[in-house]
Design a protein around this motif. Sequence first.
Motif, PDB file in Angstrom:
ATOM      1  N   THR A  15       1.247  -1.496   0.037  1.00 57.71           N
ATOM      2  CA  THR A  15      -0.080  -0.293   0.154  1.00 57.71           C
ATOM      3  C   THR A  15       0.457   1.239   0.103  1.00 57.71           C
ATOM      4  OG1 THR A  15      -2.455  -1.016   0.880  1.00 57.71           O
ATOM      5  CG2 THR A  15      -1.969   1.228   1.349  1.00 57.71           C
ATOM      6  N   VAL A  16       2.248   1.378   0.821  1.00 56.52           N
ATOM      7  CA  VAL A  16       2.847   2.592   0.848  1.00 56.52           C
ATOM      8  C   VAL A  16       3.277   2.774  -0.640  1.00 56.52           C
ATOM      9  CG1 VAL A  16       5.214   3.155   2.436  1.00 56.52           C
ATOM     10  CG2 VAL A  16       3.001   2.044   3.670  1.00 56.52           C
ATOM     11  N   VAL A  19       1.321   3.995  -3.575  1.00 59.82           N
ATOM     12  CA  VAL A  19       1.076   5.342  -2.667  1.00 59.82           C
ATOM     13  C   VAL A  19       2.220   5.886  -3.282  1.00 59.82           C
ATOM     14  CG1 VAL A  19       0.000   7.017  -1.508  1.00 59.82           C
ATOM     15  CG2 VAL A  19      -0.697   5.218  -0.982  1.00 59.82           C
ATOM     16  N   THR A  52      -3.633   6.925   3.510  1.00 61.62           N
ATOM     17  CA  THR A  52      -2.721   5.526   3.242  1.00 61.62           C
ATOM     18  C   THR A  52      -3.632   4.598   4.246  1.00 61.62           C
ATOM     19  OG1 THR A  52      -0.285   6.087   3.003  1.00 61.62           O
ATOM     20  CG2 THR A  52      -0.780   4.316   2.845  1.00 61.62           C
TER      21      THR A  52
END
Length: 98
Positions: A15-16, A19, A52
């Motif tokens: 996910t990071v 993003v 996030t």
Amino acid sequence: MKRDRQTILNQLIETVTFVQEEISGNDPAEIDETTVPIKSLTGFDSLRGVETTLLLSEFLKIDLKPKKGETLNLFISTDGQRALTLSETADRILSLVN
């Protein structure tokens, strides 16, 4: 449904990375469990941390509501004083979901 730490950590890193590269348009960075996003990733500030956190909640299909008085930003310590590593963030998520 119980979540194991490695699954959470893997999704957190994905996910990071998503993003940073897809939403923020930054060049790929090496992201692992020792990464402190708020200190070491370009453009990853407290607002990006909240965004996030919300995305991660969707990807993991869990409600990541903080305890009363805690920040919604899972990338900051519960007292709001320190940026967390992804390893520490995974532990925080684990404590919220299990």
